[in-house]
Design an enzyme around this catalytic site. Structure first.
Site, PDB file in Angstrom:
ATOM      1  N   THR A  78       0.850  -1.200   0.000  1.00 56.04           N
ATOM      2  CA  THR A  78       0.000   0.000   0.000  1.00 56.04           C
ATOM      3  C   THR A  78       0.881   1.243   0.000  1.00 56.04           C
ATOM      4  O   THR A  78       0.650   2.191  -0.760  1.00 56.04           O
ATOM      5  CB  THR A  78      -0.931  -0.011   1.241  1.00 56.04           C
ATOM      6  OG1 THR A  78      -1.808  -1.126   1.135  1.00 56.04           O
ATOM      7  CG2 THR A  78      -1.724   1.270   1.372  1.00 56.04           C
ATOM      8  N   GLN A 185      -0.199  -9.610  -6.239  1.00 52.38           N
ATOM      9  CA  GLN A 185      -0.826 -10.939  -6.273  1.00 52.38           C
ATOM     10  C   GLN A 185      -0.125 -11.900  -7.224  1.00 52.38           C
ATOM     11  O   GLN A 185      -0.241 -13.114  -7.077  1.00 52.38           O
ATOM     12  CB  GLN A 185      -2.308 -10.822  -6.645  1.00 52.38           C
ATOM     13  CG  GLN A 185      -3.156 -10.223  -5.554  1.00 52.38           C
ATOM     14  CD  GLN A 185      -3.244 -11.086  -4.292  1.00 52.38           C
ATOM     15  OE1 GLN A 185      -2.955 -12.279  -4.303  1.00 52.38           O
ATOM     16  NE2 GLN A 185      -3.640 -10.470  -3.184  1.00 52.38           N
ATOM     17  N   SER A 205       4.545  -7.269  -1.969  1.00 52.21           N
ATOM     18  CA  SER A 205       4.303  -7.397  -0.536  1.00 52.21           C
ATOM     19  C   SER A 205       4.703  -8.797  -0.074  1.00 52.21           C
ATOM     20  O   SER A 205       4.346  -9.787  -0.710  1.00 52.21           O
ATOM     21  CB  SER A 205       2.811  -7.167  -0.281  1.00 52.21           C
ATOM     22  OG  SER A 205       2.556  -7.200   1.091  1.00 52.21           O
ATOM     23  N   HIS A 207       3.813 -10.549   2.595  1.00 52.69           N
ATOM     24  CA  HIS A 207       2.876 -11.454   3.267  1.00 52.69           C
ATOM     25  C   HIS A 207       1.961 -12.236   2.312  1.00 52.69           C
ATOM     26  O   HIS A 207       1.171 -13.065   2.743  1.00 52.69           O
ATOM     27  CB  HIS A 207       2.060 -10.710   4.337  1.00 52.69           C
ATOM     28  CG  HIS A 207       0.974  -9.810   3.838  1.00 52.69           C
ATOM     29  ND1 HIS A 207      -0.338 -10.209   3.757  1.00 52.69           N
ATOM     30  CD2 HIS A 207       0.993  -8.516   3.439  1.00 52.69           C
ATOM     31  CE1 HIS A 207      -1.076  -9.191   3.329  1.00 52.69           C
ATOM     32  NE2 HIS A 207      -0.291  -8.152   3.128  1.00 52.69           N
ATOM     33  N   THR A 243      14.399   3.960  10.253  1.00 52.16           N
ATOM     34  CA  THR A 243      15.257   2.795  10.503  1.00 52.16           C
ATOM     35  C   THR A 243      14.620   1.536   9.918  1.00 52.16           C
ATOM     36  O   THR A 243      13.433   1.287  10.109  1.00 52.16           O
ATOM     37  CB  THR A 243      15.479   2.625  12.022  1.00 52.16           C
ATOM     38  OG1 THR A 243      16.014   3.850  12.518  1.00 52.16           O
ATOM     39  CG2 THR A 243      16.439   1.479  12.324  1.00 52.16           C
ATOM     40  N   CYS A 330      -9.506  -6.231   2.096  1.00 56.58           N
ATOM     41  CA  CYS A 330      -9.620  -4.810   2.438  1.00 56.58           C
ATOM     42  C   CYS A 330     -11.052  -4.311   2.392  1.00 56.58           C
ATOM     43  O   CYS A 330     -11.377  -3.304   2.978  1.00 56.58           O
ATOM     44  CB  CYS A 330      -8.777  -3.965   1.493  1.00 56.58           C
ATOM     45  SG  CYS A 330      -7.044  -4.210   1.758  1.00 56.58           S
TER      46      CYS A 330
END
Ligand code: PLP
Length: 386
Positions: A78, A185, A205, A207, A243, A330
């Protein structure tokens, strides 16, 4: 509810997220325990942490055929989507104002575009067909002198449609327009070569491919413009200060090493998907499959069950240990019809009668048979109650 079938846990929502693989967990635990230095520190502890970040950058780059200098870690996809869209709008506006996109992008793109419209950016959406495919020719017809970016996802999260990005890129190149593709995806499900796709920007992403949550990245081609998104320290070449989340970055890198192996499961996954839809058709012949048969992610299927509320079906499946989704993760809590399903022509009613099922690397035929049995019992019971 269903007493004669032995209950088991079946996770069929791998497009929402995946579990963290054992190899990734091991890598992350080691980093958390031994390598907790700040990568910016000049002494050994910092240097070790920094080498972990740079090693992961190479692993991510290698998985998508990019150069490590073209990878910028972010907190999630995102953020990476926001980074490209806002940074480029800032770069081109007011000289050029127009972005062309599609109506089936993820909310992290659609809602960012809506925000940019309030700042004077003009957004035009190229219509998609019944299966969510966008036509490069139609896209080309929308290009004018004001256009600076085409934004089109590689694979859709709800229906699995894979776009012909290579074709879209060559149209864009012809008109000297930049291309951004949300590859979240597609990553780990189909091979990705950013050079071959001809894109300037891509987002990812961890995950979605058995890595941790809270880490994503942006690929930005070396010669393509990009401006700082988070100001502060010098991290990520000054584009994204803060960081680095070293353990998450290490986990992302490790997850990327498994992409070839994940993709090698595709044929098997496709067989499971075909078996599933065949069995469902026997139980309820009027189901409608919204995902295309070719040009689709092997693990994804969107199915409309006419006259059955997808929420009710989802809850019944959940009661029986099966996790599926009634839209993207979402938007499924919002209880509004999916914008993707509406864009491919479904009415609000049909959109609310649709489930998204997404298989994972550990999905087995037994899981599918169990799910089919639970659905069969449910329909038998419902027809008896009618
Ligand atoms: N883009 C697509 C196509 C997605 O499916 C998702 C997540 O569902 C995202 C972007 C956002 O990813 P993240 O959860 O890393 O912000």
């Amino acid at each position: 509810m269903i007493s004669t079938i032995l209950k088991r846990n079946v996770y069929l929502d791998n497009n929402a997220t995946t579990h963290v693989s054992k190899a990734v967990r091991k890598t992350m635990n080691r980093v958390l325990k031994y390598c907790w230095g700040n990568p910016s520190s000049g002494y050994q502890k910092g240097k070790t942490a920094n080498s972990i970040v740079e090693n992961a950058r190479e692993q991510v780059a290698s998985a998508i055929h990019a150069h490590p200098h073209e990878i910028y870690f972010t907190s999630c996809a995102t953020e990476a989507n926001n980074m490209v869209l806002k940074s480029l709008s800032n770069h081109f506006y007011p000289g050029k104002k127009k972005i062309i996109s599609t109506p089936i992008e993820h909310p992290s793109v659609i809602n960012t575009l809506k925000f940019l419209e309030t700042k004077g950016i003009i957004v035009q959406y190229c219509p998609v067909d019944r299966y969510g495919f966008v036509s490069a020719e139609e896209l080309e017809n929308m290009i004018d002198n004001d256009t600076f970016l085409i934004c089109c996802m590689l694979a859709n999260n709800e229906i699995g449609t894979i776009q012909n990005i290579r074709e879209i890129s060559s149209v864009a190149q012809k008109h000297s327009i930049l291309v951004m593709s949300d590859c979240v995806q597609a990553f780990g499900k189909i091979p990705i070569d950013v050079k071959d796709l001809g894109i300037d920007y891509a987002t990812f992403s961890a995950h979605k491919l058995y890595g941790p949550k809270g880490i994503g990245c942006l690929y930005a081609k070396i010669s393509s413009p990009i401006e700082a998104f988070i100001h502060g320290g010098h991290q990520e070449e000054g584009l994204r200060a803060g960081t680095e989340s070293v353990h998450n970055i290490a986990g992302f890198g490790k997850a990327c090493q498994a992409t070839r192996q994940l993709i090698s499961h595709s044929a098997q996954t496709l067989l499971l998907k075909e078996h599933f839809s065949q069995q469902l058709r026997i139980i309820k012949p009027d189901i409608v499959i919204n995902s295309p048969t070719t040009g689709c992610l092997p693990n994804t299927i969107s199915i409309t069950f006419p006259n059955i509320s997808s929420r009710e079906l989802m809850m019944m499946l959940d009661y029986n240990g099966i996790s599926v989704s009634s839209g993207s993760a979402c938007s499924s809590q919002l209880n509004i019809p999916s914008h993707v399903l509406k864009a491919i022509g479904l009415s609000d009613t049909l959109a609310n009668e649709t489930l998204r099922i997404s298989f994972g690397k550990d999905t087995r035929k037994g899981d599918i048979n169990y799910t089919v049995n639970v659905i069969r019992k449910y329909f038998k019971q419902s027809s008896r109650n009618d």
